[in-house]
Motif scaffolding. Structure first.
Motif, PDB file in Angstrom:
ATOM      1  N   GLU A 133     -28.700 -31.360  -6.634  1.00  0.00           N
ATOM      2  CA  GLU A 133     -28.565 -31.773  -8.033  1.00  0.00           C
ATOM      3  C   GLU A 133     -29.404 -33.011  -8.332  1.00  0.00           C
ATOM      4  O   GLU A 133     -29.865 -33.216  -9.445  1.00  0.00           O
ATOM      5  N   ARG A 136     -35.274 -32.209  -8.602  1.00  0.00           N
ATOM      6  CA  ARG A 136     -35.688 -31.340  -9.715  1.00  0.00           C
ATOM      7  C   ARG A 136     -36.830 -30.463  -9.231  1.00  0.00           C
ATOM      8  O   ARG A 136     -37.991 -30.802  -9.424  1.00  0.00           O
ATOM      9  N   SER A 170     -30.326 -28.855 -12.494  1.00  0.00           N
ATOM     10  CA  SER A 170     -31.694 -29.370 -12.457  1.00  0.00           C
ATOM     11  C   SER A 170     -32.576 -28.637 -11.455  1.00  0.00           C
ATOM     12  O   SER A 170     -33.745 -28.402 -11.702  1.00  0.00           O
TER      13      SER A 170
END
Length: 399
Positions: A133, A136, A170
């Motif tokens: 998380e 990205r 993400s």
DNA sequence: AATCCACAGGAAGTGCTGGGCG
DNA sequence: CGCCCAGCACTTCCTGTGGATT
């Protein structure tokens, strides 16, 4: 030969230009005869370049058909193209053959430290999720030899990984599963199967001519000019072609033959070098596996070995092996394991290829397994002899 | 056609190792 | 410190079965 001479000879080898190019984990700049697979895999994975999640891929093919090389090659190219958005993690499930280890390995790629034991699986998953998380990118997870994982542990991890995207905002995760077991999907939960098999890719074996071509290209990179001729390459290709067209084996034999030639101070690799190399590889394979086996496994193997040399006409069955095993164990003065366990040990040995086991029915006389040695007896002997307990045991039996 | 051998091999559990975590 | 975790080697108990013999 003095130490200086040995080093000197190595430094100015008449054989090698760049020995590394023949090592098993080297991925060359070109992968001949795999264009189709490269393009297909690239087109499946391409969406990752734009930051969207590619389909999961399932790759089948026998050992030494270039599955791992092609996958690594394509991923490397992608990473070069989009280093910010694409990341990949290569995990070999033979080395990391438990759920815990696979997840821990994965966590390491994401930058989360996981102790190598102690935590609950759920906890590892939670931390992995948190780590993802924070990032990205599109993470492509390669699970090589995935059958090793599932057969031993079930598909819980796979289930977790196929659904991991639902819990991520993400980052995105795609899976590539690689296996050489064509019937592998039978072991999978239906949900995992459909999710993992969004795309499938099959790697056919190389033909003998293709193997020869690959060898020739690689020899050009690794060896000096004129060191191998076509006859030698053809011979190596032919040997490998007989063994399921295993390209890794072909390269292995070439490397070993080159090593032997180099050590002898020869200026060319001959057919005899190839022959020696083949024998040595065959021998080392068996001997190394045997050396590292646990005691009871060695004892069971010793039983089979002794039975096979005492009465070659007699079929070697589970019951016979267990009797012999108990006899051996008695001589050493340790407690035998149960016959159930020995049955498993026989299966384990069968999987290594050191023995061949087949269930047959003798009708009224029951149902059992016939076992035979899968490698030359002297190789088995050599492996067992390195263990002091087994050594004295076998030497006693021979009197 | 029924029987029955000599195992195969599944399921569940135990005890141990080598490590967490609070 | 006490309790929990996964993995491994192994045990205990068990049901299943191919096909020669009855």
């Amino acid at each position: 030969m003095s130490i200086e001479e040995i080093f000197e000879r190595y430094v100015e080898s008449k054989i090698f230009k760049d020995r590394e190019k023949l090592l098993p984990d080297y991925v060359p700049e070109e992968l001949p005869h795999r264009d189709e697979q490269i393009l297909k895999l690239a087109s499946i994975l391409a969406p990752a370049l734009r930051g969207s999640r590619p389909s999961n891929v399932f790759i089948y093919g026998l050992t030494g058909t270039g599955k791992t090389a092609v996958t690594k090659y394509v991923l490397r190219k992608m990473k070069e193209k989009a280093p910010q958005t694409v990341e990949y993690a290569y995990i070999n499930c033979r080395q990391n053959n438990t759920s815990y280890r696979v997840l821990a390995e994965l966590a390491k790629h994401v930058g989360v430290k996981i102790p190598f034991t102690g935590l609950a699986l759920g906890e590892v998953m939670k931390r992995l999720l948190q780590g993802l998380e924070r990032r990205r990118y599109v993470l492509i997870v390669v699970l090589d030899e995935i059958d090793n994982l599932v057969k031993r542990q079930g598909d819980d991890v796979l289930y977790f990984l196929t659904r991991v995207n639902e819990n991520l905002s993400s980052s995105k995760v795609s899976l590539i599963g690689i296996t050489n077991d064509l019937k592998f999907t039978e072991f999978l939960d239906a949900r995992v199967k459909s999710s993992l098999g969004e795309e499938e890719l099959v790697f056919p074996p190389y033909s003998a001519a293709q193997l020869e071509d690959i060898l020739r290209r690689r020899a050009k990179e690794a060896l000096h000019e004129g060191v191998v001729d076509d006859e030698v390459l053809r011979r190596v290709a032919a040997i490998a072609a007989r063994q399921n067209s295993d390209c890794r084996l072909a390269l292995d034999i070439l490397l070993k033959a080159a090593d032997i030639a180099d050590r002898e101070g020869a200026s060319r690799i001959t057919l005899e070098h190839v022959e020696k190399a083949r024998n040595e590889i065959e021998k080392n394979l068996a001997v190394d596996i045997i050396k590292t086996m646990p005691l009871h496994v060695k004892l069971v193997l010793a039983s089979i070995y002794l039975l096979s040399r005492s009465d070659s006409a007699r079929m070697i069955t589970t019951g016979l092996i267990y009797d012999k095993y108990k006899e051996l164990v008695g001589k050493v003065g340790i407690e035998p394991v149960t016959s159930r366990r020995v049955s498993d040990i026989i299966n384990e040995l069968d999987m290594t290829g050191i023995i061949n086991a087949k269930v047959i029915s003798l009708g009224r006389y029951g149902r059992t397994k016939v076992v035979s040695l899968g490698v030359p007896a002297r190789n088995v002997e050599e492996g067992l002899m390195s263990d002091l307990i087994l050594r004295s045991l076998i030497e006693n039996m021979e009197e």
